[in-house]
Design an enzyme around this catalytic site. Structure first.
Site, PDB file in Angstrom:
ATOM      1  N   HIS A   1      98.924  -6.907  52.570  1.00  0.00           N
ATOM      2  CA  HIS A   1      99.633  -6.698  51.906  1.00  0.00           C
ATOM      3  C   HIS A   1      99.796  -4.843  52.713  1.00  0.00           C
ATOM      4  O   HIS A   1      98.847  -4.201  52.655  1.00  0.00           O
ATOM      5  CB  HIS A   1      97.899  -5.885  50.764  1.00  0.00           C
ATOM      6  CG  HIS A   1      97.639  -7.108  50.122  1.00  0.00           C
ATOM      7  ND1 HIS A   1      97.836  -7.158  48.723  1.00  0.00           N
ATOM      8  CD2 HIS A   1      96.289  -8.269  50.121  1.00  0.00           C
ATOM      9  CE1 HIS A   1      97.288  -7.844  47.665  1.00  0.00           C
ATOM     10  NE2 HIS A   1      97.278  -8.352  48.446  1.00  0.00           N
TER      11      HIS A   1
ATOM     12  N   GLU B   1     100.876  -2.102  50.845  1.00  0.00           N
ATOM     13  CA  GLU B   1      99.979  -1.187  49.987  1.00  0.00           C
ATOM     14  C   GLU B   1      98.921  -1.286  50.362  1.00  0.00           C
ATOM     15  O   GLU B   1      98.519   0.075  49.376  1.00  0.00           O
ATOM     16  CB  GLU B   1     101.094  -1.614  49.002  1.00  0.00           C
ATOM     17  CG  GLU B   1      99.827  -2.590  48.205  1.00  0.00           C
ATOM     18  CD  GLU B   1      99.837  -3.822  47.849  1.00  0.00           C
ATOM     19  OE1 GLU B   1     101.105  -4.281  48.509  1.00  0.00           O
ATOM     20  OE2 GLU B   1      99.635  -5.314  46.961  1.00  0.00           O
TER      21      GLU B   1
ATOM     22  N   CYS C   1     101.555 -10.881  49.157  1.00  0.00           N
ATOM     23  CA  CYS C   1     100.234 -12.214  49.105  1.00  0.00           C
ATOM     24  C   CYS C   1     100.352 -13.444  48.503  1.00  0.00           C
ATOM     25  O   CYS C   1     101.417 -14.366  48.569  1.00  0.00           O
ATOM     26  CB  CYS C   1      99.128 -11.337  48.838  1.00  0.00           C
ATOM     27  SG  CYS C   1      97.416 -12.079  48.907  1.00  0.00           S
TER      28      CYS C   1
END
Lengths: 202, 251
Positions: A184, A186, A78
């Site tokens: 992202h 994650e 990011c």
């Protein structure tokens, strides 16, 4: 071990949980000896470019990270990806780390269709432009979760994947041993976990 | 292009997921961690957790559950309920929330949204508003829909966005639990005033209701609770159906 650079920016809960879920050991750290001992590095980040770059500079780690990135894989996520670029125009012009040729520009200014909302928030399909070991476990067209208002541009030579949002939004970049994802991983469900798994094997 | 999102909402009270109709008659449904796992596997695009507990003990239990959920769910997690201060933001973000939803806390303290947006970024601040028609006007209700604040809902929402709310949950009390479709009149009125993502809540009863929602301009996500919890509408078949209607979905 993966060293997650600690410079006081962002919430690292999901990232460390994702890596743990994949069986990848990680440590949030700002200590050079730990980064040195790690076999790969993640540069996280949320917030504004100038502020984050300033905080990163304050750690005094920048020259060290630069030399480390020649020896082991580094992944910017990011804002961490945006910091890899030469410069950003977010609230004034700021110099970045310069690993990736190109700049960070305002999505709102560049979008030809002004009815599109900014920030670009949500799931968008990845178009793989160039095959890469980072994509070992994903296919073209899988979805990733984005949250951002600025994006990488004039970086065609480093772009590995993008997503369509009125214009091609840079999704993944690479230069040497340095990778970056605007989205992202994650927060991108299974797809994101498979990208992190591939990073753990680079 | 960006997909439309399907978001199950888990109302958690004293550590259990509950869901009522028109905000009353809560009944116990299930374990939140189990349900989060189920929705993650079923293809939900995001999860919303509302803490509707009043007691401090309940809040500690919620924090614990949230951490357990966040550790194994790798999709965006929005948390609301009892968010009155920046410390509350901090508390849930540290447990793994990605976005924080404010409602009554923003009504009581108008400085909360700007301060949170400044500290955590607009993308982190979700303004959730409970709206009900009173004499033909959309009004903001507080205290779980029991109290008319006397504020015009459209003005309130527009001001919230100006103050830094990056996303909106628009919950229609009039259609909540009725299962006859989203409150499109209200949602259209909101979309005409703001340009941040809108999450529609209240009224979904069948998959066609979502298709109808996404035919309306400016709608980004559909949120529902009981129809998903009871599996009256299942996430994956719903998303397959919406994609067959030409709506972009992550599958």
């Amino acid at each position: 071990m993966i060293a997650i650079i600690d410079y006081g920016v962002g919430n690292l809960f999901s990232l460390t949980s994702s890596l743990a879920c994949l069986g990848l050991e990680s440590r949030v750290t700002g200590r050079p000896e730990e980064i040195e001992a790690a076999d790969r590095i993640i540069l996280p980040g949320v917030g504004a470019f100038g502020d984050a770059m300033e905080k990163l500079e304050e750690t005094g780690l920048v020259p060290f990270i630069r030399s480390q990135a020649e020896k082991k894989p580094l992944l910017g996520i990011c804002l961490g990806m945006q910091l890899l670029f030469e410069k950003s125009c977010e609230y004034g012009e700021h110099k970045g780390l310069g690993f990736v040729k190109g700049e960070i520009a305002s999505l709102a200014e560049d979008l030809p269709d002004k009815t599109l909302k900014v920030p670009h928030i949500g799931w968008n399909a990845l178009r793989i432009r160039r095959q890469d070991p980072l994509f070992r476990y994903i296919r073209d067209g899988e979805y990733a979760y984005y949250v951002h208002s600025f994006y990488g541009k004039n970086c065609a030579e480093s772009t590995l994947a993008d997503s369509e949002y009125g214009l091609p939004v840079t999704g993944v970049v690479r230069s040497g041993l340095v990778w970056g994802t605007q989205f992202h991983p994650e927060k991108s469900g299974d797809t994101g976990l498979r990208i992190l798994k591939a990073f753990g094997e680079l | 292009m960006i997909t439309k999102r399907i978001i199950p909402c888990l109302d958690v009270k004293n550590g259990r997921v509950v869901k009522g109709t028109n905000f009353e008659g809560l009944r116990d449904m299930a374990d939140p961690v189990e349900m989060a796992r189920y929705y993650n596997a079923a293809g939900a695009d995001e999860l919303v957790f509302y803490d509707i507990t009043a007691s401090a003990e309940g809040r500690t239990l919620f924090t614990d559950i949230l951490t357990r959920v966040a550790r194994e769910i790798f999709i965006p997690l929005t948390v609301g309920g009892g968010i009155n201060t920046l410390e509350d933001f901090d508390r849930v973000l540290k447990c793994g929330a990605d976005k924080v939803s404010v409602n009554s806390g923003a009504i009581r303290n108008p400085g909360l949204i700007p301060a949170a947006a400044q500290k955590y970024g607009d993308q982190c601040v979700v303004l959730s508003t409970d709206v009900k028609r009173v004499d033909g006007r959309f009004m903001v209700f507080a205290k779980g829909g029991r109290e008319n604040t006397g504020m015009d809902a459209l003005d309130w929402i527009e001001q919230g966005v100006k103050n830094g709310a990056g996303e909106l949950v628009i919950n229609s009390i009039d259609t909540d639990g009725v299962k006859d479709g989203f409150d499109l009149e209200l949602l259209d009125a909101v979309a005409a005033r703001v340009s941040v993502p809108i999450i529609a809540s209240g009224g979904a009863g069948k998959k066609e209701d979502f298709a109808e929602l996404f035919r309306h301009k400016g709608m980004d996500a559909g949120l529902a609770a009981s129809i998903f919890h009871t599996r009256q509408v299942e996430i994956r078949p719903l998303k397959e159906y919406l994609r067959s209607c030409g709506i972009e979905m992550r599958l």
